[in-house]
Design a protein around this motif. Structure first.
Motif, PDB file in Angstrom:
ATOM      1  N   SER A 178      20.020  -3.644   8.532  1.00 19.40           N
ATOM      2  CA  SER A 178      19.230  -4.249   7.462  1.00 19.40           C
ATOM      3  C   SER A 178      17.950  -3.460   7.202  1.00 19.40           C
ATOM      4  O   SER A 178      17.343  -2.892   8.114  1.00 19.40           O
ATOM      5  CB  SER A 178      18.887  -5.703   7.819  1.00 19.40           C
ATOM      6  N   PHE A 179      17.547  -3.430   5.927  1.00 18.00           N
ATOM      7  CA  PHE A 179      16.402  -2.630   5.499  1.00 18.00           C
ATOM      8  C   PHE A 179      15.534  -3.449   4.560  1.00 18.00           C
ATOM      9  O   PHE A 179      16.032  -4.064   3.617  1.00 18.00           O
ATOM     10  CB  PHE A 179      16.894  -1.363   4.791  1.00 18.00           C
ATOM     11  N   LYS A 180      14.233  -3.448   4.815  1.00 20.44           N
ATOM     12  CA  LYS A 180      13.281  -4.240   4.033  1.00 20.44           C
ATOM     13  C   LYS A 180      12.244  -3.345   3.378  1.00 20.44           C
ATOM     14  O   LYS A 180      11.599  -2.534   4.056  1.00 20.44           O
ATOM     15  CB  LYS A 180      12.569  -5.234   4.963  1.00 20.44           C
ATOM     16  N   VAL A 181      12.087  -3.472   2.066  1.00 26.93           N
ATOM     17  CA  VAL A 181      10.987  -2.801   1.372  1.00 26.93           C
ATOM     18  C   VAL A 181       9.851  -3.810   1.260  1.00 26.93           C
ATOM     19  O   VAL A 181       9.935  -4.775   0.501  1.00 26.93           O
ATOM     20  CB  VAL A 181      11.394  -2.301  -0.030  1.00 26.93           C
ATOM     21  N   ILE A 182       8.802  -3.603   2.045  1.00 23.79           N
ATOM     22  CA  ILE A 182       7.672  -4.527   2.051  1.00 23.79           C
ATOM     23  C   ILE A 182       6.931  -4.447   0.723  1.00 23.79           C
ATOM     24  O   ILE A 182       6.644  -3.341   0.230  1.00 23.79           O
ATOM     25  CB  ILE A 182       6.733  -4.215   3.228  1.00 23.79           C
ATOM     26  N   ALA A 183       6.618  -5.583   0.140  1.00 22.82           N
ATOM     27  CA  ALA A 183       6.042  -5.656  -1.205  1.00 22.82           C
ATOM     28  C   ALA A 183       4.537  -5.387  -1.219  1.00 22.82           C
ATOM     29  O   ALA A 183       3.748  -6.161  -1.773  1.00 22.82           O
ATOM     30  CB  ALA A 183       6.356  -7.001  -1.825  1.00 22.82           C
ATOM     31  N   LYS A 184       4.149  -4.318  -0.578  1.00 22.43           N
ATOM     32  CA  LYS A 184       2.772  -3.828  -0.594  1.00 22.43           C
ATOM     33  C   LYS A 184       2.846  -2.314  -0.694  1.00 22.43           C
ATOM     34  O   LYS A 184       3.834  -1.703  -0.269  1.00 22.43           O
ATOM     35  CB  LYS A 184       2.020  -4.232   0.671  1.00 22.43           C
ATOM     36  N   SER A 185       1.800  -1.704  -1.223  1.00 24.99           N
ATOM     37  CA  SER A 185       1.826  -0.251  -1.449  1.00 24.99           C
ATOM     38  C   SER A 185       0.856   0.491  -0.543  1.00 24.99           C
ATOM     39  O   SER A 185      -0.340   0.172  -0.508  1.00 24.99           O
ATOM     40  CB  SER A 185       1.481   0.071  -2.906  1.00 24.99           C
ATOM     41  N   ILE A 186       1.382   1.471   0.177  1.00 23.04           N
ATOM     42  CA  ILE A 186       0.517   2.417   0.856  1.00 23.04           C
ATOM     43  C   ILE A 186       0.120   3.479  -0.160  1.00 23.04           C
ATOM     44  O   ILE A 186       0.706   3.578  -1.237  1.00 23.04           O
ATOM     45  CB  ILE A 186       1.213   3.069   2.068  1.00 23.04           C
ATOM     46  N   LYS A 187      -0.879   4.284   0.171  1.00 26.21           N
ATOM     47  CA  LYS A 187      -1.287   5.373  -0.706  1.00 26.21           C
ATOM     48  C   LYS A 187      -0.839   6.701  -0.105  1.00 26.21           C
ATOM     49  O   LYS A 187      -1.012   6.927   1.094  1.00 26.21           O
ATOM     50  CB  LYS A 187      -2.802   5.385  -0.892  1.00 26.21           C
TER      51      LYS A 187
END
Length: 230
Positions: A178-187
């Motif tokens: 399983s793979f999760k794209v966390i809904a926050k953005s790094i720079k």
């Protein structure tokens, strides 16, 4: 749950200090360890890293896949978090990753946006990282994976001197992890676009991906990519 933050470096003296300062002064620093694996930098990257009292290992030959595998072997954490030296992490990364793993996700990453998007087209790149398409992924987004899952897929394939992140993602999918794209953005750094045009970088990325999909050798892909960009 302990997180091992693994940072592969090569000639990052201008960036590594900022990242390590952020990590070593983090209020939850007891929840993670930091490991730097340097690819025999010709500048002061390793010297600067050691001033932060974190372990610094050397990898020879220099290869990001090899460096990250070496860091994973030294890691004590339950979760491995691979971070490039030129990114700016979100302050909540510890809780974000722990929450994702606690919910059953074995791996994942963040969205990203550029730190200095001088070209408005760079906003498009960042926008698409919210979607679960593999071509939107990349090592710049940082990658977390449980140590158990990393061991199950035998880590990074060290034959891949480039595209090692995409190869790992392919194998994650093949294993049904399983793979999760966390809904926050790094720079992430826009420096590649500062020395090359937007279209030039996009064309090089597209061709490299096509070569990878065709199964061409990683050495050949790297030779093309390094010659295509300044």
């Amino acid at each position: 749950m302990l997180i091992s933050v693994i940072i592969p470096t090569l000639n990052e003296e201008e960036r590594i200090g900022s990242l390590l300062k952020f990590l070593t002064s983090h209020p939850l620093k007891n929840r993670f360890e930091v490991i730097v694996v340097d690819g025999e930098s010709e500048d002061k990257t390793a010297v600067i890293a050691r001033t932060f009292d974190v372990p610094v290992y050397t990898s020879d030959p220099c290869s990001r896949a090899l460096q990250m595998n070496k860091g994973a072997k030294e890691a004590k954490g339950d979760v491995l978090y691979f971070v490039h030296a030129d990114v700016q992490l979100v302050p909540s990364f510890v809780n974000d990753i722990i929450e994702a793993v606690s919910k059953g996700f074995e791996s994942g990453c963040y969205r990203f946006k550029f730190d200095n998007p001088s070209n408005p087209l760079l906003h498009i790149n960042g926008f698409f990282t919210r979607f679960p398409f593999k071509w939107c992924r990349g090592g710049d987004q940082t990658l977390f994976i449980t140590k158990e899952a990393f061991s199950r897929i035998d880590g990074f394939d060290e034959r891949f001197v480039i595209m090692e992140d995409y190869n790992l993602l392919d194998r994650l999918g093949q294993e049904g992890l399983s793979f999760k794209v966390i809904a926050k953005s790094i720079k992430v750094s826009a420096r590649k676009y500062e020395t090359n045009s937007y279209l030039k970088v996009q064309a090089a990325n597209l061709k490299a991906m096509k070569m990878y999909k065709k199964g061409e050798s990683p050495d050949l892909i790297k030779k093309f990519y390094t010659s295509a960009l300044d």
